[in-house]
Write an enzyme that holds these catalytic residues in place. Structure first.
Site, PDB file in Angstrom:
ATOM      1  N   LEU A  36     -65.189  30.686  17.588  1.00  5.62           N
ATOM      2  CA  LEU A  36     -64.781  29.789  18.663  1.00  5.62           C
ATOM      3  C   LEU A  36     -64.948  30.464  19.844  1.00  5.62           C
ATOM      4  CD1 LEU A  36     -61.154  28.534  17.401  1.00  5.62           C
ATOM      5  CD2 LEU A  36     -63.395  27.109  17.298  1.00  5.62           C
ATOM      6  N   GLY A  37     -64.929  31.969  19.732  1.00  4.71           N
ATOM      7  CA  GLY A  37     -65.237  32.789  20.989  1.00  4.71           C
ATOM      8  C   GLY A  37     -65.077  34.279  20.650  1.00  4.71           C
ATOM      9  N   GLY A  39     -65.221  38.553  22.470  1.00  6.61           N
ATOM     10  CA  GLY A  39     -64.749  39.351  23.501  1.00  6.61           C
ATOM     11  C   GLY A  39     -65.280  40.685  23.151  1.00  6.61           C
ATOM     12  N   PHE A  41     -63.820  43.502  21.913  1.00  2.00           N
ATOM     13  CA  PHE A  41     -63.291  44.010  20.732  1.00  2.00           C
ATOM     14  C   PHE A  41     -62.675  43.079  19.779  1.00  2.00           C
ATOM     15  CE2 PHE A  41     -59.762  43.301  23.699  1.00  2.00           C
ATOM     16  CZ  PHE A  41     -58.666  42.870  22.805  1.00  2.00           C
ATOM     17  N   ALA A  42     -62.839  41.629  20.026  1.00  6.18           N
ATOM     18  CA  ALA A  42     -62.406  40.634  19.139  1.00  6.18           C
ATOM     19  C   ALA A  42     -63.223  39.415  19.037  1.00  6.18           C
ATOM     20  CB  ALA A  42     -60.775  40.254  19.670  1.00  6.18           C
ATOM     21  N   LYS A  43     -63.031  38.584  18.015  1.00  2.00           N
ATOM     22  CA  LYS A  43     -63.754  37.173  17.871  1.00  2.00           C
ATOM     23  C   LYS A  43     -62.596  36.312  17.476  1.00  2.00           C
ATOM     24  CE  LYS A  43     -68.105  39.277  16.487  1.00  2.00           C
ATOM     25  NZ  LYS A  43     -69.200  39.299  15.529  1.00  2.00           N
ATOM     26  N   VAL A  44     -62.618  35.266  17.763  1.00  2.00           N
ATOM     27  CA  VAL A  44     -61.748  34.259  17.363  1.00  2.00           C
ATOM     28  C   VAL A  44     -62.572  33.106  16.631  1.00  2.00           C
ATOM     29  CG1 VAL A  44     -60.050  32.493  18.364  1.00  2.00           C
ATOM     30  CG2 VAL A  44     -60.578  34.590  19.496  1.00  2.00           C
ATOM     31  N   LYS A  61     -57.643  35.404  15.646  1.00  2.00           N
ATOM     32  CA  LYS A  61     -58.668  36.490  16.415  1.00  2.00           C
ATOM     33  C   LYS A  61     -58.458  37.607  15.343  1.00  2.00           C
ATOM     34  CE  LYS A  61     -57.085  37.324  20.795  1.00  2.00           C
ATOM     35  NZ  LYS A  61     -56.394  37.938  21.933  1.00  2.00           N
ATOM     36  N   ASP A 156     -51.316  37.778  34.337  1.00  2.00           N
ATOM     37  CA  ASP A 156     -52.636  37.503  34.378  1.00  2.00           C
ATOM     38  C   ASP A 156     -52.984  36.108  34.386  1.00  2.00           C
ATOM     39  OD1 ASP A 156     -55.257  38.141  34.684  1.00  2.00           O
ATOM     40  OD2 ASP A 156     -55.673  38.484  32.635  1.00  2.00           O
TER      41      ASP A 156
END
Length: 436
Positions: A36-37, A39, A41-44, A61, A156
């Protein structure tokens, strides 16, 4: 979205050597689907429960533990889990169902928001109509006030951190930069963070700041973006941008209504002492226009009203049976087990576990509160608080295993009035009564 079935005990979960990619089986419980996405340091991933294929899909995540060490992300992950643990069951906050881990990966199992980012919808529309902007803004303020009441300050807020569920209901996510009430020093937060264009000017100073007022500023920026389709302050030179913030050097197009301009102008006050607070905001005529409980109610559930937060600034939610996090000991690096220690990590929190029935726990906590001259209050939805003067202690009871409850008492207001000695007396009194 619904909640996955309660996790099996940690003892029954076997670690997996899976790489954690699409199609992987995670701890014999979830199967990962499409990405789905991602970053730094992470994948979802989309995911489903193996033993209940008809259960609602979730988002997982997947965090690479080695990457979090390299990027010094451990405190951010701990903050995110700790914050979301406090914020269960508000229909405008993305739910974190559980946390799992292997030797190399951390898995955050979260509610799925299939509507995607609100940012994408805004980009397609360029800007929202005033009624649409107000509808999303209502939901945002409801969620943020709930966060603040439970000692969490997001820090944020921006369109990219607002998701939509299948019914178009707004969901706040990404609490990695949040601050918790126990991190305050003299009532102020002192760490600078956030996205510059959405961050209050006082946050970048080296002095303490009111995190609630900082979130209010971000709401003002967001409302401007909703209505205008661009940022009020946007300059590649940060010094110039913050000078513009201090001068309130932004303009409104003619199509923005006068009442909406007033709301934004008061939220974007560079002086946090005179800036509009969220409690003041909900009393303004622009905010209350077209307000109804129905358009803020969690769709498909009568147990999750969200509109009532506007009517009572002291409301706290209480859900006696929630999915506890399946906190698994990790071989190295991040260790989340301390979040459920019986010995509290904060001088203004009391935590203990009990096998008593919930009603008996509540009765004993009430007895201890009355013994030390606290007023016991029951709020809408079953919330329980102990009140003495300005001091407000929220009582929460979480199901962490069959017939095992985690009880947490947290001081959320009046810390200056309630000294260490009185807090210590309450702690000892509760311990004595629970042992009876």
């Amino acid at each position: 979205m619904g909640t996955p079935t309660p996790p099996p005990s940690a003892a029954k979960i076997r670690r997996t050597s899976s790489s954690g990619g699409s199609g992987s089986i995670i701890l014999e419980k979830y199967q990962l689907g499409r990405l789905l996405g991602r970053g730094s340091f992470a994948k979802v991933y989309l995911a489903r429960l193996l033993d209940n294929p008809s259960a609602p899909e979730v988002a997982i995540k997947v965090i690479d533990k080695a990457a979090t060490v390299d990027a010094a992300m451990e405190p951010r992950i701990v903050r995110e889990v700790s914050a979301m643990r406090r914020l269960h069951h508000h229909s405008n906050i993305l739910t974190l169902h559980e946390v799992m881990a292997t030797k190399t990966k951390i898995y955050l199992v979260m509610e799925l928001a299939p509507g995607g980012e609100l940012f994408a919808k805004l980009a397609r529309s360029r800007r929202f109509s005033e009624s649409t902007a107000r509808r999303y803004f209502h939901q945002l303020i409801s969620a943020l006030r709930f966060c603040h009441q439970n000692g969490v300050f997001h820090r944020d807020i921006k369109p990219q951190n607002l998701l939509l569920d299948q019914n178009g209901l707004l969901k706040i996510t990404d609490f990695g930069l949040s601050a918790l009430s126990e991190q305050k020093i003299d009532g102020l937060v002192r760490t600078a963070c956030g996205t510059p264009a959405y961050t209050a000017p006082e946050v970048i100073s080296r002095k303490g700041y009111d995190a609630e007022k900082a979130d209010a500023w971000s709401c003002g920026v967001l409302l401007y973006v909703f209505l205008v389709g661009s940022l009020p302050f946007d300059d590649g030179n940060l010094s110039n941008m913050y000078r513009a913030m201090h001068r309130r050097a932004f303009e409104f197009p003619d199509f923005v209504s006068k009442s909406a301009k007033i709301v934004i102008y008061r939220l974007l006050d560079p002086n946090p002492n005179t800036r509009l607070s969220l409690d003041e905001l909900i009393k303004l005529s622009w905010f209350k226009k077209s307000f109804s409980q129905e358009n803020l109610r969690s769709q498909g559930s009568d147990e999750n009203p969200t509109g009532s937060e506007f009517l009572d600034s002291k409301q706290f939610k209480f859900m006696p049976r929630v999915n506890a996090f399946d906190l698994i000991s990790m071989s190295s690096g991040l260790d989340l087990s301390g979040l459920f220690e019986e010995e509290t990590t904060s001088s203004k929190e009391i935590r203990f576990t009990s096998k008593m029935e919930v009603a008996e726990i509540e009765e004993k906590v009430s007895k201890a509160g009355l013994e030390f001259q606290y007023r016991v209050e029951r709020r809408k939805g079953g919330a329980m608080r102990l009140v003495k003067g300005r001091a407000v202690v929220v009582v929460e009871i979480w199901g962490v295993a069959p017939e095992l409850w985690l009880v947490e008492l947290r001081l959320v207001d009046g810390a200056a009035e309630l000294g260490e000695s009185q807090w210590g007396e309450l702690r000892l009194g509760i311990g004595a009564i629970m042992a009876q």
